[in-house]
Design a protein around this motif. Structure first.
Motif, PDB file in Angstrom:
ATOM      1  N   LYS A  26      73.472  34.566  22.512  1.00  0.00           N
ATOM      2  CA  LYS A  26      73.742  35.806  23.234  1.00  0.00           C
ATOM      3  C   LYS A  26      72.494  36.680  23.247  1.00  0.00           C
ATOM      4  N   ASN A  27      72.117  37.115  24.425  1.00  0.00           N
ATOM      5  CA  ASN A  27      70.931  37.935  24.564  1.00  0.00           C
ATOM      6  C   ASN A  27      71.261  39.380  24.244  1.00  0.00           C
ATOM      7  N   GLU A  28      70.460  40.015  23.407  1.00  0.00           N
ATOM      8  CA  GLU A  28      70.736  41.387  22.987  1.00  0.00           C
ATOM      9  C   GLU A  28      70.565  42.405  24.106  1.00  0.00           C
ATOM     10  N   LEU A  29      69.598  42.203  24.997  1.00  0.00           N
ATOM     11  CA  LEU A  29      69.375  43.179  26.061  1.00  0.00           C
ATOM     12  C   LEU A  29      70.498  43.184  27.090  1.00  0.00           C
ATOM     13  N   TYR A  30      71.038  42.020  27.401  1.00  0.00           N
ATOM     14  CA  TYR A  30      72.025  41.909  28.470  1.00  0.00           C
ATOM     15  C   TYR A  30      73.430  41.638  27.973  1.00  0.00           C
ATOM     16  N   ASP A  31      73.606  41.445  26.688  1.00  0.00           N
ATOM     17  CA  ASP A  31      74.910  41.249  26.077  1.00  0.00           C
ATOM     18  C   ASP A  31      75.680  40.081  26.695  1.00  0.00           C
ATOM     19  N   LYS A  32      74.980  39.038  27.055  1.00  0.00           N
ATOM     20  CA  LYS A  32      75.606  37.804  27.506  1.00  0.00           C
ATOM     21  C   LYS A  32      74.669  36.660  27.163  1.00  0.00           C
ATOM     22  N   ASP A  57      77.988  49.883  32.121  1.00  0.00           N
ATOM     23  CA  ASP A  57      78.839  50.946  31.548  1.00  0.00           C
ATOM     24  C   ASP A  57      78.008  52.128  31.072  1.00  0.00           C
ATOM     25  N   GLU A  58      76.879  51.819  30.432  1.00  0.00           N
ATOM     26  CA  GLU A  58      75.987  52.884  29.960  1.00  0.00           C
ATOM     27  C   GLU A  58      75.428  53.685  31.134  1.00  0.00           C
ATOM     28  N   LYS A  61      78.151  55.952  32.583  1.00  0.00           N
ATOM     29  CA  LYS A  61      78.401  57.080  31.674  1.00  0.00           C
ATOM     30  C   LYS A  61      77.274  58.103  31.733  1.00  0.00           C
ATOM     31  N   LYS A  62      76.041  57.612  31.745  1.00  0.00           N
ATOM     32  CA  LYS A  62      74.874  58.498  31.768  1.00  0.00           C
ATOM     33  C   LYS A  62      74.864  59.337  33.042  1.00  0.00           C
ATOM     34  N   VAL A  63      75.126  58.703  34.178  1.00  0.00           N
ATOM     35  CA  VAL A  63      75.142  59.431  35.450  1.00  0.00           C
ATOM     36  C   VAL A  63      76.302  60.421  35.472  1.00  0.00           C
ATOM     37  N   PRO A 100      65.323  54.408  31.668  1.00  0.00           N
ATOM     38  CA  PRO A 100      66.173  53.224  31.581  1.00  0.00           C
ATOM     39  C   PRO A 100      65.964  52.323  32.792  1.00  0.00           C
ATOM     40  N   GLN A 101      66.034  51.021  32.546  1.00  0.00           N
ATOM     41  CA  GLN A 101      65.799  50.018  33.586  1.00  0.00           C
ATOM     42  C   GLN A 101      67.108  49.278  33.860  1.00  0.00           C
ATOM     43  N   PHE A 102      67.468  49.197  35.127  1.00  0.00           N
ATOM     44  CA  PHE A 102      68.704  48.512  35.507  1.00  0.00           C
ATOM     45  C   PHE A 102      68.361  47.308  36.377  1.00  0.00           C
ATOM     46  N   ASN A 103      68.679  46.127  35.880  1.00  0.00           N
ATOM     47  CA  ASN A 103      68.348  44.876  36.562  1.00  0.00           C
ATOM     48  C   ASN A 103      69.456  44.520  37.559  1.00  0.00           C
ATOM     49  N   LEU A 104      69.216  44.814  38.807  1.00  0.00           N
ATOM     50  CA  LEU A 104      70.195  44.551  39.852  1.00  0.00           C
ATOM     51  C   LEU A 104      70.445  43.061  40.066  1.00  0.00           C
ATOM     52  N   ARG A 105      69.525  42.201  39.671  1.00  0.00           N
ATOM     53  CA  ARG A 105      69.730  40.764  39.840  1.00  0.00           C
ATOM     54  C   ARG A 105      70.870  40.291  38.955  1.00  0.00           C
ATOM     55  N   GLU A 106      71.057  40.949  37.820  1.00  0.00           N
ATOM     56  CA  GLU A 106      72.137  40.567  36.908  1.00  0.00           C
ATOM     57  C   GLU A 106      73.449  41.269  37.231  1.00  0.00           C
TER      58      GLU A 106
END
Length: 169
Positions: A26-32, A57-58, A61-63, A100-106
Motif C-alpha cells: 500500500k502506497n502511503e501517498l495515495y492510500d492504495k 476527501d482532504e 474538506k479543505k475547500v 497541496p498537489q492533487f493528481n487528477l490521473r488517479e
C-alpha cells in the motif's frame, strides 16, 4: 481433530501473510496499492517534488472549510506538469506557501468536479469557492506568450492570486 486445528492454523497464517503483504504494497501517498496506480504515478512516487499529495476527501474538506488555500492540480503523465512541478514546488516553499498537489490521473472524476480542462492548473480557494486560477505549465524558452507562464508569473500568482491577470506580462 488435531488435523483440523493444523489446517485452521495454516489458513490463519496464510491470511495473515496476505494481509501483511497487502499492507506493505500500500502506497502511503495515495492510500492504495502501488499496483493500482497509473505507471506515470508510480514513476514519481519517490520524487521529492511530488510529496505534498492531497487525497480527495482532504481536498474537499479543505475547500469546504473556507480557509484560503492553493491547490496544484496535475496529472502524473502530463509533460507540462513534469516540466512545471520542479520549478513550482521550490518556489512555493521559498514563499512559505503550503501547496497541496492533487493528481487528477488517479482521481479522474475531479477533472469535472473542479472544472479542470488542462493540467497543470493552479487554483486558489477562499470561503469555500475558487476565486482565481492559473492554467497551463511553465513556458518553454522562446515560446509565444500565450503558451504557458513564466516562473515570475507563477510567483506573482502565489503572492497575489486575486490581483493576478493570466496572460499579463
Amino acid at each position: 481433530m488435531k488435523k483440523l486445528w493444523i489446517y485452521v492454523g495454516l489458513i490463519v497464517v496464510l491470511f495473515g501473510a496476505l494481509f501483511f503483504l497487502n499492507q506493505q504494497n500500500k502506497n502511503e501517498l495515495y492510500d492504495k496499492p502501488s499496483s493500482q496506480l497509473n505507471p506515470a504515478t508510480r514513476a514519481i512516487l519517490d520524487d521529492p517534488n511530488y510529496q505534498n499529495i492531497i487525497m480527495p476527501d482532504e481536498l474537499d474538506k479543505k475547500v469546504q472549510s473556507g480557509e484560503a488555500t492553493f491547490v496544484y492540480f496535475f496529472a502524473s503523465d502530463c509533460q507540462h506538469c513534469q516540466r512545471t512541478t520542479p520549478k513550482l514546488m521550490p518556489l512555493a516553499e521559498e514563499l512559505g506557501i503550503d501547496l497541496p498537489q492533487f493528481n487528477l490521473r488517479e482521481f479522474e472524476p475531479y477533472f469535472n468536479k473542479y472544472q479542470i480542462d488542462f493540467t497543470p492548473t493552479l487554483a486558489y480557494f477562499e470561503d469555500g469557492k475558487e476565486v482565481a486560477r492559473l492554467v497551463g505549465g511553465l513556458r518553454e524558452e522562446n515560446a509565444p506568450a500565450n503558451t504557458g507562464s513564466t516562473v515570475e508569473q507563477f510567483r506573482a500568482f502565489l503572492q497575489d492570486p486575486k490581483g493576478f491577470e493570466q496572460g499579463a506580462e
